[in-house]
Scaffold this motif. Sequence first.
Motif, PDB file in Angstrom:
ATOM      1  N   VAL A  45       3.226 -20.571 -13.231  1.00 52.68           N
ATOM      2  CA  VAL A  45       2.799 -20.674 -11.836  1.00 52.68           C
ATOM      3  C   VAL A  45       1.984 -19.423 -11.564  1.00 52.68           C
ATOM      4  CG1 VAL A  45       3.618 -20.741  -9.437  1.00 52.68           C
ATOM      5  CG2 VAL A  45       4.994 -21.817 -11.258  1.00 52.68           C
ATOM      6  N   VAL A  46       0.927 -19.527 -10.796  1.00 57.18           N
ATOM      7  CA  VAL A  46       0.154 -18.323 -10.476  1.00 57.18           C
ATOM      8  C   VAL A  46      -0.106 -18.243  -8.982  1.00 57.18           C
ATOM      9  CG1 VAL A  46      -0.973 -18.166 -12.733  1.00 57.18           C
ATOM     10  CG2 VAL A  46      -2.070 -19.486 -10.912  1.00 57.18           C
ATOM     11  N   SER A  47      -0.326 -17.002  -8.541  1.00 57.54           N
ATOM     12  CA  SER A  47      -0.623 -16.784  -7.127  1.00 57.54           C
ATOM     13  C   SER A  47      -1.260 -15.416  -6.953  1.00 57.54           C
ATOM     14  CB  SER A  47       0.664 -16.857  -6.296  1.00 57.54           C
ATOM     15  OG  SER A  47       0.387 -16.536  -4.940  1.00 57.54           O
ATOM     16  N   VAL A  48      -2.052 -15.284  -5.875  1.00 57.54           N
ATOM     17  CA  VAL A  48      -2.561 -13.954  -5.528  1.00 57.54           C
ATOM     18  C   VAL A  48      -1.656 -13.299  -4.478  1.00 57.54           C
ATOM     19  CG1 VAL A  48      -4.956 -14.439  -6.159  1.00 57.54           C
ATOM     20  CG2 VAL A  48      -4.172 -14.921  -3.824  1.00 57.54           C
TER      21      VAL A  48
ATOM     22  N   ALA B 173       9.173 -13.198 -12.174  1.00 58.41           N
ATOM     23  CA  ALA B 173       7.805 -13.017 -11.666  1.00 58.41           C
ATOM     24  C   ALA B 173       7.212 -11.746 -12.251  1.00 58.41           C
ATOM     25  CB  ALA B 173       7.815 -12.937 -10.140  1.00 58.41           C
ATOM     26  N   ILE B 174       5.954 -11.839 -12.610  1.00 56.08           N
ATOM     27  CA  ILE B 174       5.257 -10.685 -13.146  1.00 56.08           C
ATOM     28  C   ILE B 174       4.087 -10.379 -12.219  1.00 56.08           C
ATOM     29  CG2 ILE B 174       3.864  -9.866 -15.090  1.00 56.08           C
ATOM     30  CD1 ILE B 174       5.783 -11.649 -16.831  1.00 56.08           C
ATOM     31  N   VAL B 175       4.124  -9.194 -11.633  1.00 57.29           N
ATOM     32  CA  VAL B 175       3.068  -8.798 -10.708  1.00 57.29           C
ATOM     33  C   VAL B 175       2.093  -7.914 -11.483  1.00 57.29           C
ATOM     34  CG1 VAL B 175       2.526  -7.691  -8.509  1.00 57.29           C
ATOM     35  CG2 VAL B 175       4.766  -8.828  -8.827  1.00 57.29           C
ATOM     36  N   GLY B 176       0.882  -8.414 -11.705  1.00 57.42           N
ATOM     37  CA  GLY B 176      -0.100  -7.675 -12.512  1.00 57.42           C
ATOM     38  C   GLY B 176      -0.112  -8.260 -13.919  1.00 57.42           C
ATOM     39  N   VAL B 177      -0.983  -9.243 -14.145  1.00 54.81           N
ATOM     40  CA  VAL B 177      -0.973  -9.938 -15.440  1.00 54.81           C
ATOM     41  C   VAL B 177      -2.110  -9.385 -16.299  1.00 54.81           C
ATOM     42  CG1 VAL B 177      -0.933 -12.189 -16.581  1.00 54.81           C
ATOM     43  CG2 VAL B 177       0.005 -11.961 -14.271  1.00 54.81           C
TER      44      VAL B 177
ATOM     45  N   GLY C 157       3.102 -15.740 -12.470  1.00 58.83           N
ATOM     46  CA  GLY C 157       2.119 -14.674 -12.657  1.00 58.83           C
ATOM     47  C   GLY C 157       1.393 -14.385 -11.356  1.00 58.83           C
ATOM     48  N   ILE C 158       1.447 -13.133 -10.926  1.00 56.83           N
ATOM     49  CA  ILE C 158       0.841 -12.753  -9.649  1.00 56.83           C
ATOM     50  C   ILE C 158      -0.224 -11.693  -9.913  1.00 56.83           C
ATOM     51  CG2 ILE C 158       1.316 -11.650  -7.411  1.00 56.83           C
ATOM     52  CD1 ILE C 158       4.217 -12.916  -7.752  1.00 56.83           C
TER      53      ILE C 158
ATOM     54  N   LEU D  33      -6.161 -15.602 -13.151  1.00 55.94           N
ATOM     55  CA  LEU D  33      -4.792 -16.117 -13.174  1.00 55.94           C
ATOM     56  C   LEU D  33      -4.776 -17.573 -13.637  1.00 55.94           C
ATOM     57  CD1 LEU D  33      -3.493 -14.574  -9.835  1.00 55.94           C
ATOM     58  CD2 LEU D  33      -2.547 -14.094 -12.117  1.00 55.94           C
ATOM     59  N   GLU D  34      -5.735 -18.356 -13.134  1.00 54.01           N
ATOM     60  CA  GLU D  34      -5.801 -19.762 -13.545  1.00 54.01           C
ATOM     61  C   GLU D  34      -6.034 -19.871 -15.050  1.00 54.01           C
ATOM     62  OE1 GLU D  34      -4.984 -22.422 -12.167  1.00 54.01           O
ATOM     63  OE2 GLU D  34      -4.848 -21.846 -10.054  1.00 54.01           O
TER      64      GLU D  34
END
Lengths: 287, 287
Positions: free
Chosen positions: B60-63, B15-19, B41-42, B49-50
Amino acid sequence: MSATEPSFRGFRSIAIVGVGLIGGSIAAAVKRRGLAESVVGIGRSRERLEAARSSGLVDVVSVEIAASAESELVVVCTPVQRIAADVREAVARSRCRAIVTDAGSVKGAICADLADGLPRGVSFVGAHPLAGSEKSGWEYADAELFQDRTCIVTPCLNDGTQAVQTVESFWQALGMRTQRMSADEHDRILAFTSHLPHAAAAALASLLTDNLYAFAATGFRDTTRIAAGDPDLWTGIFQLNARNIGDQLDLLIGRLTELRELTARQDAEGIHAWLAAAKRHRDRLEG
Amino acid sequence: MSATEPSFRGFRSIAIVGVGLIGGSIAAAVKRRGLAESVVGIGRSRERLEAARSSGLVDVVSVEIAASAESELVVVCTPVQRIAADVREAVARSRCRAIVTDAGSVKGAICADLADGLPRGVSFVGAHPLAGSEKSGWEYADAELFQDRTCIVTPCLNDGTQAVQTVESFWQALGMRTQRMSADEHDRILAFTSHLPHAAAAALASLLTDNLYAFAATGFRDTTRIAAGDPDLWTGIFQLNARNIGDQLDLLIGRLTELRELTARQDAEGIHAWLAAAKRHRDRLEG
């Protein structure tokens, strides 16, 4: 003989005094663009001049400025502290009322030095092509160094209008835009755009210690690149433009002191405003 | 799933926080090198993100940081002032005792912030890949950004040796050399090699006025390039590394003041020595 610009007819002979990076690049550009039948290279080291001739950069070489006697245009590309004397010598030796220009990074002191002592009717038109590199030596000469760059032309003596136009059309024929201004205005502007960045880059570089080299990444390298410039050349610039550079150093030290104080207070809002203003200014410059 | 480095086995999910530029480049490098089956990607902006997912940068993306719950490795690439909180959140949400690392430009404050409060056995291993750009945003992501660069790894908690080795092998798998040191040593070094050049570049850029843009040539552009960096990001760095940056600003102001005095006296020998020392230091850095 051909000329690439309609306004520049070309010359039979162009002499270049000082065949380093700038003088060599002028020679290369003159050759590529067919602006003279013959390029005379004048310098101090016979050996290096012979090598430049062997490479095809210039046609005739000499360690005597007198070798420019038959050239209609003489371009003095020596370090700034020697330019005035070299211009005087070129003028004294000329047998064809040459037009003389230069490529020095400081203009006021040179114009002041030449204000008396040049024979009437002799034309010196100061110039400063804004192009260069931290590299030294004609081996780095680049015929395209001047393409699309600005050349500041600083008439400062009793130059005839025609001489000024000829000098402007010469630099234009190398691919440059020319802009005319006073020598003093040039020196104030360059103190900021060129001499101050050199000071900042050199101050940063001077603080490098052995244990830090491995950690100097792209940002440090970009910011300090020009500190590799020739100290002989730059010492002359700092001497001859001392007052303007001093004023600019005061402004830079002032800005850094502001940031020092904001940082000491950990004033996030103040630091942000200070950095954002800098970014706005930098973003207007592309590249 | 494959791994390019024998020492790094790869993960099912990273997981990468801050793309942004750095997080996006890590995602691109992980994908190109086949280091994970899935990259999460967070970030804060669902729309951006989308777009990153549509471009194939992440799977996969998320806030919500909770989206990293099933990832064995979490890389926190947010601005430095948010890293400690994001690490805490990632640790709290993890359902697989993730190893957490980061990419922040300051390490001491983050380690101090995390010194208490992390559950025993949870591994946060701070890191700082010395690679980047003045550009912002995942659109500038570059899978080769890290190739042949140095990554400083700063174990600072009760990290197990194995976690440190895993984090080192992860950065190595992106093409980097790793070097281990304390968070404090990192911050002292980077205050000079990265934060001080930013200050100098920004101070210079901030002095640009409208009439001067046309005369800012290569030297000015190189020296001020990094001043275009994101002020939000850099404000955090100046806050969190304030003491070290203050010390470095004092040294830089001192050097510039020396030059100011030499220039005022037109002390050619002194100016030459000052410039020559800077050149010697810069010449040892290539490129």
